[in-house]
Structures are given as structure tokens and as C-alpha cells.
Scaffold this motif. Structure first.
Motif, PDB file in Angstrom:
ATOM      1  N   LYS A   1     -14.382   2.999 124.839  1.00 36.15           N
ATOM      2  CA  LYS A   1     -13.742   4.084 125.587  1.00 36.15           C
ATOM      3  C   LYS A   1     -14.447   5.409 125.326  1.00 36.15           C
ATOM      4  CE  LYS A   1      -9.127   2.059 125.482  1.00 36.15           C
ATOM      5  NZ  LYS A   1      -7.762   2.204 124.960  1.00 36.15           N
ATOM      6  N   THR A   2     -14.855   5.617 124.080  1.00 36.87           N
ATOM      7  CA  THR A   2     -15.517   6.871 123.726  1.00 36.87           C
ATOM      8  C   THR A   2     -16.845   7.021 124.456  1.00 36.87           C
ATOM      9  OG1 THR A   2     -14.515   6.730 121.550  1.00 36.87           O
ATOM     10  CG2 THR A   2     -16.328   8.266 121.814  1.00 36.87           C
ATOM     11  N   LYS A   3     -17.670   5.975 124.433  1.00 37.04           N
ATOM     12  CA  LYS A   3     -18.973   6.035 125.103  1.00 37.04           C
ATOM     13  C   LYS A   3     -18.799   6.226 126.608  1.00 37.04           C
ATOM     14  CE  LYS A   3     -22.116   5.469 121.939  1.00 37.04           C
ATOM     15  NZ  LYS A   3     -23.176   6.437 121.737  1.00 37.04           N
ATOM     16  N   LYS A   4     -17.831   5.541 127.168  1.00 37.04           N
ATOM     17  CA  LYS A   4     -17.576   5.643 128.594  1.00 37.04           C
ATOM     18  C   LYS A   4     -17.107   7.055 128.960  1.00 37.04           C
ATOM     19  CE  LYS A   4     -14.090   3.273 129.888  1.00 37.04           C
ATOM     20  NZ  LYS A   4     -13.203   2.165 130.276  1.00 37.04           N
ATOM     21  N   ARG A   5     -16.241   7.633 128.157  1.00 40.56           N
ATOM     22  CA  ARG A   5     -15.723   8.968 128.435  1.00 40.56           C
ATOM     23  C   ARG A   5     -16.782  10.043 128.224  1.00 40.56           C
ATOM     24  NH1 ARG A   5      -9.836   7.863 125.629  1.00 40.56           N
ATOM     25  NH2 ARG A   5      -9.039   6.613 127.352  1.00 40.56           N
ATOM     26  N   ILE A   6     -17.669   9.850 127.249  1.00 42.66           N
ATOM     27  CA  ILE A   6     -18.763  10.794 127.039  1.00 42.66           C
ATOM     28  C   ILE A   6     -19.685  10.796 128.253  1.00 42.66           C
ATOM     29  CG2 ILE A   6     -20.877  11.186 125.717  1.00 42.66           C
ATOM     30  CD1 ILE A   6     -19.311  10.317 123.219  1.00 42.66           C
ATOM     31  N   ARG A   7     -19.994   9.610 128.766  1.00 43.26           N
ATOM     32  CA  ARG A   7     -20.877   9.495 129.924  1.00 43.26           C
ATOM     33  C   ARG A   7     -20.243  10.119 131.161  1.00 43.26           C
ATOM     34  NH1 ARG A   7     -21.085   4.189 130.251  1.00 43.26           N
ATOM     35  NH2 ARG A   7     -19.640   4.026 131.982  1.00 43.26           N
ATOM     36  N   ARG A   8     -18.963   9.886 131.369  1.00 47.36           N
ATOM     37  CA  ARG A   8     -18.289  10.397 132.556  1.00 47.36           C
ATOM     38  C   ARG A   8     -17.871  11.858 132.413  1.00 47.36           C
ATOM     39  NH1 ARG A   8     -14.407   5.184 133.883  1.00 47.36           N
ATOM     40  NH2 ARG A   8     -16.107   3.798 134.463  1.00 47.36           N
ATOM     41  N   GLY A   9     -17.915  12.398 131.209  1.00 46.81           N
ATOM     42  CA  GLY A   9     -17.495  13.774 130.983  1.00 46.81           C
ATOM     43  C   GLY A   9     -18.431  14.802 131.563  1.00 46.81           C
ATOM     44  N   ASN A  10     -19.658  14.410 131.880  1.00 50.34           N
ATOM     45  CA  ASN A  10     -20.631  15.352 132.427  1.00 50.34           C
ATOM     46  C   ASN A  10     -20.519  15.502 133.934  1.00 50.34           C
ATOM     47  OD1 ASN A  10     -21.843  15.930 129.947  1.00 50.34           O
ATOM     48  ND2 ASN A  10     -23.045  14.054 130.050  1.00 50.34           N
ATOM     49  N   LYS A  11     -19.714  14.689 134.579  1.00 53.41           N
ATOM     50  CA  LYS A  11     -19.553  14.764 136.030  1.00 53.41           C
ATOM     51  C   LYS A  11     -18.446  15.753 136.347  1.00 53.41           C
ATOM     52  CE  LYS A  11     -20.965  10.000 136.790  1.00 53.41           C
ATOM     53  NZ  LYS A  11     -20.569   8.700 137.322  1.00 53.41           N
ATOM     54  N   LYS A  12     -18.814  16.981 136.575  1.00 55.16           N
ATOM     55  CA  LYS A  12     -17.821  18.000 136.891  1.00 55.16           C
ATOM     56  C   LYS A  12     -18.408  18.995 137.877  1.00 55.16           C
ATOM     57  CE  LYS A  12     -19.084  20.544 132.765  1.00 55.16           C
ATOM     58  NZ  LYS A  12     -19.580  19.590 131.808  1.00 55.16           N
ATOM     59  N   LEU A  13     -17.530  19.675 138.583  1.00 53.59           N
ATOM     60  CA  LEU A  13     -17.950  20.692 139.530  1.00 53.59           C
ATOM     61  C   LEU A  13     -18.131  22.019 138.806  1.00 53.59           C
ATOM     62  CD1 LEU A  13     -15.509  19.938 142.469  1.00 53.59           C
ATOM     63  CD2 LEU A  13     -17.923  19.372 142.342  1.00 53.59           C
ATOM     64  N   THR A  14     -19.060  22.793 139.278  1.00 48.43           N
ATOM     65  CA  THR A  14     -19.264  24.121 138.702  1.00 48.43           C
ATOM     66  C   THR A  14     -18.847  25.166 139.733  1.00 48.43           C
ATOM     67  OG1 THR A  14     -21.544  24.164 139.489  1.00 48.43           O
ATOM     68  CG2 THR A  14     -21.182  23.364 137.253  1.00 48.43           C
ATOM     69  N   ALA A  15     -18.294  26.235 139.255  1.00 50.27           N
ATOM     70  CA  ALA A  15     -17.873  27.313 140.147  1.00 50.27           C
ATOM     71  C   ALA A  15     -19.098  28.081 140.630  1.00 50.27           C
ATOM     72  CB  ALA A  15     -16.931  28.255 139.412  1.00 50.27           C
ATOM     73  N   PRO A  16     -19.133  28.455 141.899  1.00 57.33           N
ATOM     74  CA  PRO A  16     -20.264  29.232 142.397  1.00 57.33           C
ATOM     75  C   PRO A  16     -20.289  30.622 141.770  1.00 57.33           C
ATOM     76  CG  PRO A  16     -18.576  29.112 144.068  1.00 57.33           C
ATOM     77  CD  PRO A  16     -18.144  28.207 142.948  1.00 57.33           C
ATOM     78  N   SER A  17     -21.483  31.164 141.614  1.00 56.58           N
ATOM     79  CA  SER A  17     -21.620  32.482 140.997  1.00 56.58           C
ATOM     80  C   SER A  17     -21.387  33.553 142.062  1.00 56.58           C
ATOM     81  CB  SER A  17     -23.003  32.631 140.368  1.00 56.58           C
ATOM     82  OG  SER A  17     -23.996  32.392 141.338  1.00 56.58           O
TER      83      SER A  17
END
Length: 62
Positions: free
Chosen positions: A10-26
Motif C-alpha cells: 500500500k505504501t509503495k502504491k500510494r507513493i507512486r500515485r501521490g505525484n499525480k496532482k493538479l497544479t494551480a495556474p500562476s
């Protein structure tokens, strides 16, 4: 078909999926025009770096 030799924890899977996020436009507030603008983009009123870049036509094409 490839099959993993070991189950992914679960930890490895969550670490890998944790980088998929949206960033707010500047977005910044331009005090000259009084509107919000994306960085390095022309404002909706046609001003870039304090100078008019796009001139709007007031003529009616019809």
C-alpha cells in the motif's frame, strides 16, 4: 502477460500515485489594468508588460 512476482504494498502504491496532482495556474493581479492575468500571457484587455499589444476593433462587421 506479465505478472508481478510480489504484491505491491500500500505504501509503495500510494507513493507512486501521490505525484499525480493538479497544479494551480500562476495567476497574478495586474495593477495597471486592474484584472487578473496568467504569467507570461497577454491580458484580456490586450496589454503585455505595460504596453498595448492587441488593438480591439470597435467596428461592427455586419
Amino acid at each position: 502477460m506479465a505478472t508481478p512476482a510480489r504484491r505491491t504494498s500500500k505504501t509503495k502504491k500510494r507513493i507512486r500515485r501521490g505525484n499525480k496532482k493538479l497544479t494551480a495556474p500562476s495567476i497574478h493581479f495586474d495593477e495597471l489594468t486592474g484584472e487578473y492575468t496568467l504569467s507570461h500571457h497577454v491580458s484580456p484587455s490586450g496589454i503585455y508588460k505595460g504596453k498595448p499589444v492587441i488593438q480591439k476593433n470597435n467596428e461592427n462587421p455586419a
